[in-house]
Scaffold this active site. Sequence first.
Site, PDB file in Angstrom:
ATOM      1  N   ASN A  66      17.013 -15.281  41.357  1.00  0.00           N
ATOM      2  CA  ASN A  66      17.014 -15.001  39.917  1.00  0.00           C
ATOM      3  C   ASN A  66      15.726 -14.252  39.595  1.00  0.00           C
ATOM      4  O   ASN A  66      14.656 -14.856  39.537  1.00  0.00           O
ATOM      5  CB  ASN A  66      17.090 -16.332  39.150  1.00  0.00           C
ATOM      6  CG  ASN A  66      16.961 -16.140  37.650  1.00  0.00           C
ATOM      7  OD1 ASN A  66      17.048 -15.024  37.144  1.00  0.00           O
ATOM      8  ND2 ASN A  66      16.755 -17.238  36.926  1.00  0.00           N
ATOM      9  N   TRP A  67      15.855 -12.944  39.415  1.00  0.00           N
ATOM     10  CA  TRP A  67      14.659 -12.124  39.179  1.00  0.00           C
ATOM     11  C   TRP A  67      14.121 -12.305  37.763  1.00  0.00           C
ATOM     12  O   TRP A  67      13.042 -11.848  37.451  1.00  0.00           O
ATOM     13  CB  TRP A  67      14.970 -10.658  39.429  1.00  0.00           C
ATOM     14  CG  TRP A  67      15.341 -10.323  40.858  1.00  0.00           C
ATOM     15  CD1 TRP A  67      15.448 -11.195  41.927  1.00  0.00           C
ATOM     16  CD2 TRP A  67      15.657  -9.027  41.388  1.00  0.00           C
ATOM     17  NE1 TRP A  67      15.811 -10.519  43.060  1.00  0.00           N
ATOM     18  CE2 TRP A  67      15.938  -9.191  42.774  1.00  0.00           C
ATOM     19  CE3 TRP A  67      15.733  -7.745  40.840  1.00  0.00           C
ATOM     20  CZ2 TRP A  67      16.292  -8.112  43.591  1.00  0.00           C
ATOM     21  CZ3 TRP A  67      16.089  -6.668  41.661  1.00  0.00           C
ATOM     22  CH2 TRP A  67      16.355  -6.859  43.022  1.00  0.00           C
ATOM     23  N   LYS A  68      14.911 -12.909  36.897  1.00  0.00           N
ATOM     24  CA  LYS A  68      14.532 -13.072  35.487  1.00  0.00           C
ATOM     25  C   LYS A  68      14.143 -11.710  34.896  1.00  0.00           C
ATOM     26  O   LYS A  68      14.733 -10.702  35.263  1.00  0.00           O
ATOM     27  CB  LYS A  68      13.413 -14.106  35.344  1.00  0.00           C
ATOM     28  CG  LYS A  68      13.736 -15.424  36.057  1.00  0.00           C
ATOM     29  CD  LYS A  68      12.787 -16.509  35.697  1.00  0.00           C
ATOM     30  CE  LYS A  68      13.102 -17.743  36.525  1.00  0.00           C
ATOM     31  NZ  LYS A  68      12.348 -18.919  36.120  1.00  0.00           N
TER      32      LYS A  68
ATOM     33  N   GLY B 282      13.571 -18.539  41.819  1.00  0.00           N
ATOM     34  CA  GLY B 282      12.998 -17.620  40.845  1.00  0.00           C
ATOM     35  C   GLY B 282      11.862 -16.825  41.463  1.00  0.00           C
ATOM     36  O   GLY B 282      12.077 -15.819  42.137  1.00  0.00           O
ATOM     37  N   GLY B 283      10.644 -17.297  41.271  1.00  0.00           N
ATOM     38  CA  GLY B 283       9.455 -16.550  41.680  1.00  0.00           C
ATOM     39  C   GLY B 283       9.481 -16.078  43.124  1.00  0.00           C
ATOM     40  O   GLY B 283       9.119 -14.931  43.420  1.00  0.00           O
TER      41      GLY B 283
ATOM     42  N   SER C 153      10.931 -24.170  41.904  1.00  0.00           N
ATOM     43  CA  SER C 153       9.772 -24.058  42.802  1.00  0.00           C
ATOM     44  C   SER C 153      10.157 -24.130  44.281  1.00  0.00           C
ATOM     45  O   SER C 153       9.414 -24.684  45.098  1.00  0.00           O
ATOM     46  CB  SER C 153       8.720 -25.113  42.463  1.00  0.00           C
ATOM     47  OG  SER C 153       8.177 -24.864  41.177  1.00  0.00           O
TER      48      SER C 153
ATOM     49  N   HIS D 103      21.183 -21.189  32.269  1.00  0.00           N
ATOM     50  CA  HIS D 103      19.817 -21.406  32.777  1.00  0.00           C
ATOM     51  C   HIS D 103      18.989 -22.073  31.680  1.00  0.00           C
ATOM     52  O   HIS D 103      19.171 -21.787  30.490  1.00  0.00           O
ATOM     53  CB  HIS D 103      19.199 -20.068  33.181  1.00  0.00           C
ATOM     54  CG  HIS D 103      17.921 -20.234  33.949  1.00  0.00           C
ATOM     55  ND1 HIS D 103      16.734 -20.534  33.322  1.00  0.00           N
ATOM     56  CD2 HIS D 103      17.648 -20.164  35.270  1.00  0.00           C
ATOM     57  CE1 HIS D 103      15.789 -20.643  34.253  1.00  0.00           C
ATOM     58  NE2 HIS D 103      16.319 -20.419  35.437  1.00  0.00           N
TER      59      HIS D 103
ATOM     60  N   GLY E  73       9.077 -22.903  38.053  1.00  0.00           N
ATOM     61  CA  GLY E  73       7.863 -22.101  37.931  1.00  0.00           C
ATOM     62  C   GLY E  73       6.571 -22.895  37.908  1.00  0.00           C
ATOM     63  O   GLY E  73       5.506 -22.353  37.602  1.00  0.00           O
TER      64      GLY E  73
ATOM     65  N   GLU F  99      16.146 -21.554  30.662  1.00  0.00           N
ATOM     66  CA  GLU F  99      15.434 -20.609  29.781  1.00  0.00           C
ATOM     67  C   GLU F  99      16.381 -20.036  28.724  1.00  0.00           C
ATOM     68  O   GLU F  99      15.960 -19.765  27.600  1.00  0.00           O
ATOM     69  CB  GLU F  99      14.783 -19.508  30.638  1.00  0.00           C
ATOM     70  CG  GLU F  99      13.606 -20.070  31.425  1.00  0.00           C
ATOM     71  CD  GLU F  99      13.298 -19.357  32.720  1.00  0.00           C
ATOM     72  OE1 GLU F  99      13.812 -18.249  32.959  1.00  0.00           O
ATOM     73  OE2 GLU F  99      12.533 -19.934  33.524  1.00  0.00           O
TER      74      GLU F  99
ATOM     75  N   GLU G 149      18.600 -27.690  38.352  1.00  0.00           N
ATOM     76  CA  GLU G 149      17.243 -27.170  38.194  1.00  0.00           C
ATOM     77  C   GLU G 149      16.482 -28.054  37.197  1.00  0.00           C
ATOM     78  O   GLU G 149      16.626 -27.888  35.977  1.00  0.00           O
ATOM     79  CB  GLU G 149      17.270 -25.741  37.663  1.00  0.00           C
ATOM     80  CG  GLU G 149      17.950 -24.752  38.565  1.00  0.00           C
ATOM     81  CD  GLU G 149      17.425 -23.341  38.346  1.00  0.00           C
ATOM     82  OE1 GLU G 149      16.926 -22.756  39.303  1.00  0.00           O
ATOM     83  OE2 GLU G 149      17.487 -22.853  37.202  1.00  0.00           O
TER      84      GLU G 149
HETATM   85  C1  PEP Z   1      14.671 -20.539  38.199  1.00  0.00           C
HETATM   86  O1  PEP Z   1      14.200 -20.370  37.097  1.00  0.00           O
HETATM   87  O2  PEP Z   1      15.881 -20.365  38.385  1.00  0.00           O
HETATM   88  C2  PEP Z   1      13.789 -20.973  39.274  1.00  0.00           C
HETATM   89  C3  PEP Z   1      14.290 -21.721  40.189  1.00  0.00           C
HETATM   90  O3  PEP Z   1      12.481 -20.563  39.197  1.00  0.00           O
HETATM   91  P1  PEP Z   1      11.305 -20.874  40.257  1.00  0.00           P
HETATM   92  O4  PEP Z   1      11.873 -20.776  41.627  1.00  0.00           O
HETATM   93  O5  PEP Z   1      10.263 -19.826  39.982  1.00  0.00           O
HETATM   94  O6  PEP Z   1      10.822 -22.259  39.958  1.00  0.00           O
END
Ligand code: PEP
Length: 247
Positions: free
Chosen positions: A10-12, A231-232, A210, A96, A172, A98, A166
């Site tokens: 997920n590049w957001k 994500g990141g 994470s 999600h 994050g 967010e 999640e």
């Molecule tokens: C996400 O928001 O889908 C996610 C898993 O982010 P991160 O891996 O950065 O915690």
Amino acid sequence: MTMRPLIAGNWKMNLDRAAGTTLARELAGAVASASAFEMVVCPPAPYLLAVAEELAGSPVALGGQDCHTAASGAHTGDVSAPMLSDLGCTYVIVGHSERRADHGETDAVVRAKAEAARAAGLVPIVCVGETEAQRDAGTTLDIVGRQVVDSVPDGLDGATLVVAYEPVWAIGTGRTPTVDDVAAVHAHIRGVLSAKTADAAAVRILYGGSVKSSNAVELLAVANVDGALVGGASLKTADFLAIARSV
Ligand code: PEP
């Protein structure tokens, strides 16, 4: 794991066109069709077409980060599921945390988005997860179970549904639940899904929050963890590939 794990990136709202297409090109060049995992990347909507061109002919799938509940109409700024499908997407993330937090998306809205995704031939990746306050109150299983009941359409199966657990507090932050906590939540989700589909055992349940190359082996080995939503760490080729290869 009982099915081919899905590693979703997920590049957001990150990267620009040059960085996104480079990342996609490198992933497409590195992932073989016979991999033990399936990979999907979910770029920002404006870059979907450019990324699709880089992924053409590779086994790396394309996904959207959100879709509207309607197939078309007067919804300025939104993207519909048929549009994502038209661009070559096969998956779309819905619900999600967010989106739930920033756009007030309720379980009912998330469910409608998942239904819209299915109607367009996309596989929805339905996200659920508790906040830190809910976790501290000991209500994680209740909250997540309720989200699954209310956000996931009935009657989907392993080929048409992915669920992502999640924990909001883990996204994050560099923090993750214990493997025992992940196991308990994923087992609970599997149980709740069995009331919605005869095929609950085949639905992939991803863990997200994470995930990094340093914890992926441990997290992906947990019972009922059928992949990861990242994500990141999905923004760098080497990091994302390392997570996928942890499978
Ligand atoms: C996400 O928001 O889908 C996610 C898993 O982010 P991160 O891996 O950065 O915690």
